[in-house]
Design an enzyme around this catalytic site. Structure first.
Site, PDB file in Angstrom:
ATOM      1  N   ASP A   1       7.507  -0.470 -11.832  1.00 19.85           N
ATOM      2  CA  ASP A   1       7.357   0.003 -10.448  1.00 19.85           C
ATOM      3  C   ASP A   1       8.734   0.186  -9.813  1.00 19.85           C
ATOM      4  OD1 ASP A   1       5.516   0.407  -7.948  1.00 19.85           O
ATOM      5  OD2 ASP A   1       7.050  -1.024  -7.319  1.00 19.85           O
TER       6      ASP A   1
ATOM      7  N   ILE B   1       4.791  -0.241   2.842  1.00 16.67           N
ATOM      8  CA  ILE B   1       5.683   0.898   2.677  1.00 16.67           C
ATOM      9  C   ILE B   1       5.405   1.967   3.731  1.00 16.67           C
ATOM     10  CG2 ILE B   1       4.191   2.097   1.017  1.00 16.67           C
ATOM     11  CD1 ILE B   1       8.056   1.979   0.964  1.00 16.67           C
TER      12      ILE B   1
ATOM     13  N   SER C   1      -7.721   3.748   5.518  1.00 18.23           N
ATOM     14  CA  SER C   1      -7.294   2.565   4.774  1.00 18.23           C
ATOM     15  C   SER C   1      -8.397   1.523   4.827  1.00 18.23           C
ATOM     16  CB  SER C   1      -6.003   1.988   5.372  1.00 18.23           C
ATOM     17  OG  SER C   1      -5.544   0.885   4.630  1.00 18.23           O
ATOM     18  N   ARG C   2      -8.549   0.781   3.741  1.00 22.40           N
ATOM     19  CA  ARG C   2      -9.582  -0.265   3.723  1.00 22.40           C
ATOM     20  C   ARG C   2      -9.238  -1.409   4.668  1.00 22.40           C
ATOM     21  NH1 ARG C   2     -10.282  -2.107  -2.292  1.00 22.40           N
ATOM     22  NH2 ARG C   2      -8.013  -1.866  -2.221  1.00 22.40           N
TER      23      ARG C   2
ATOM     24  N   LYS D   1       5.409   7.481  -4.964  1.00 21.73           N
ATOM     25  CA  LYS D   1       5.726   7.223  -6.369  1.00 21.73           C
ATOM     26  C   LYS D   1       5.020   5.943  -6.847  1.00 21.73           C
ATOM     27  CE  LYS D   1       8.460   3.490  -6.238  1.00 21.73           C
ATOM     28  NZ  LYS D   1       8.353   2.278  -7.060  1.00 21.73           N
TER      29      LYS D   1
END
Length: 308
Positions: A168, A14, A36-37, A90
């Protein structure tokens, strides 16, 4: 005005599809870091954790949090505590209570918190809201059905407790409905279908009402194949209104009355910049509250196992 120095946390699909293009085209922002991992963003500083990023890049003004909701509270708390403005993808969190706590912390720190609902910014949503405000509504039906294997392949977090399952995408519909209807609605009954091997539902049927006894129903399903369905249909005294394709098109009695190019995420980032400049927050929890109510009131029905 000096651009808002923004950072992204959680570099996934996303972010690449929506967040990065929206930020790059908005002169109010300058993207300076990411955490970020697994993912990275070219041309900026990248870190494995938000803690490391906030410590190394104190010039960050705002943070956009795009990791799964189960992990968002801790990151948001760290950012707000450090005096950063926060954009929440969201749903804004895994629970109502944690988002309420973040809202209170943002107010105490004097920074902006934005619980974003991208579907509210679909092209025809405001036109649908205006239409419904101009007439009497008889009933509303929401049909939100899509193929989870296409949209969320191999995303195990979404099937875990707190991952919301079919809610979701379903929460996108709820974000539109709660925005376009003239009065608040509440759930009267629900059935949630859980695969025997999953901790989140794959389908849901929900009945709502309001103080005036309006009938609103919703069908959410993640097993749809072929054409995907993201429609809100309202029977009114002025005719049948159909808000289709996730809010992209509006028709009345079969006649298309509104259609524009999609600009959801650019509009979200414009809204975030407005909030920062005005020193305000925007934390509407109505869509998440309906999801929580569905889990509270819903009858649980077990269905066949589901494998991605």
């Amino acid at each position: 005005m000096t651009p808002i120095q923004i950072a992204i946390v959680g570099v996934g699909k996303i972010v690449r599809d929506q967040h990065l293009p929206a930020i790059s085209k908005n002169a109010d922002y300058r993207l300076i870091a990411a955490a970020s991992r697994h993912g990275t963003v070219d041309g900026i500083d990248n870190f494995k954790s938000i803690e490391a990023m906030l410590e190394a890049v104190p010039a960050i003004d705002a943070v956009s949090l795009c990791m799964p909701p189960q992990y968002r509270y801790e990151a948001a708390h760290l950012a707000l505590q450090a005096g950063k403005h926060v954009f929440l993808e969201k749903p804004p969190g895994a629970t109502l209570s944690e988002v309420a706590d973040l809202e209170a912390l943002a107010a105490a720190k004097g920074v902006s918190l934005f619980a974003s609902w991208h579907s509210r910014y679909a092209p025809a949503v405001e036109a649908a809201k205006a239409f419904l405000a101009s007439t009497a509504i008889r009933n509303v039906k929401v049909i939100w059905k899509e193929d989870v294997r296409h949209w969320h392949p191999h995303q195990e977090w979404i099937w875990a407790a707190g991952g919301l399952g079919v809610f979701d995408p379903g929460i996108n519909a709820l974000s539109i409905v709660t925005h376009i209807l003239p009065r608040p609605i509440f759930i009267t009954s629900a059935t949630l279908e859980f695969p025997e091997n999953r901790d989140a539902p794959i389908a849901a049927t929900i009945a709502f009402s309001d103080a005036g006894k309006l009938s609103v129903s919703a069908e959410f399903d993640w097993r749809q194949t072929g054409k995907q369905s993201w429609d809100i249909v309202a029977e009114t005294d002025a005719g049948e209104m159909v808000l289709s394709e996730g809010g992209a098109k509006l028709a009345v009695d079969g006649k298309l009355v509104h259609e524009e190019p999609e600009q959801e995420y650019p509009m979200l980032y414009r809204r975030f910049a407005e909030l920062i400049k005005a020193g305000k927050s925007d934390v509407d929890l109505a869509p998440l509250r309906h999801v929580a109510d569905a889990f509270m009131l819903g009858r649980r029905k077990f269905v066949d196992v589901f494998y991605d």
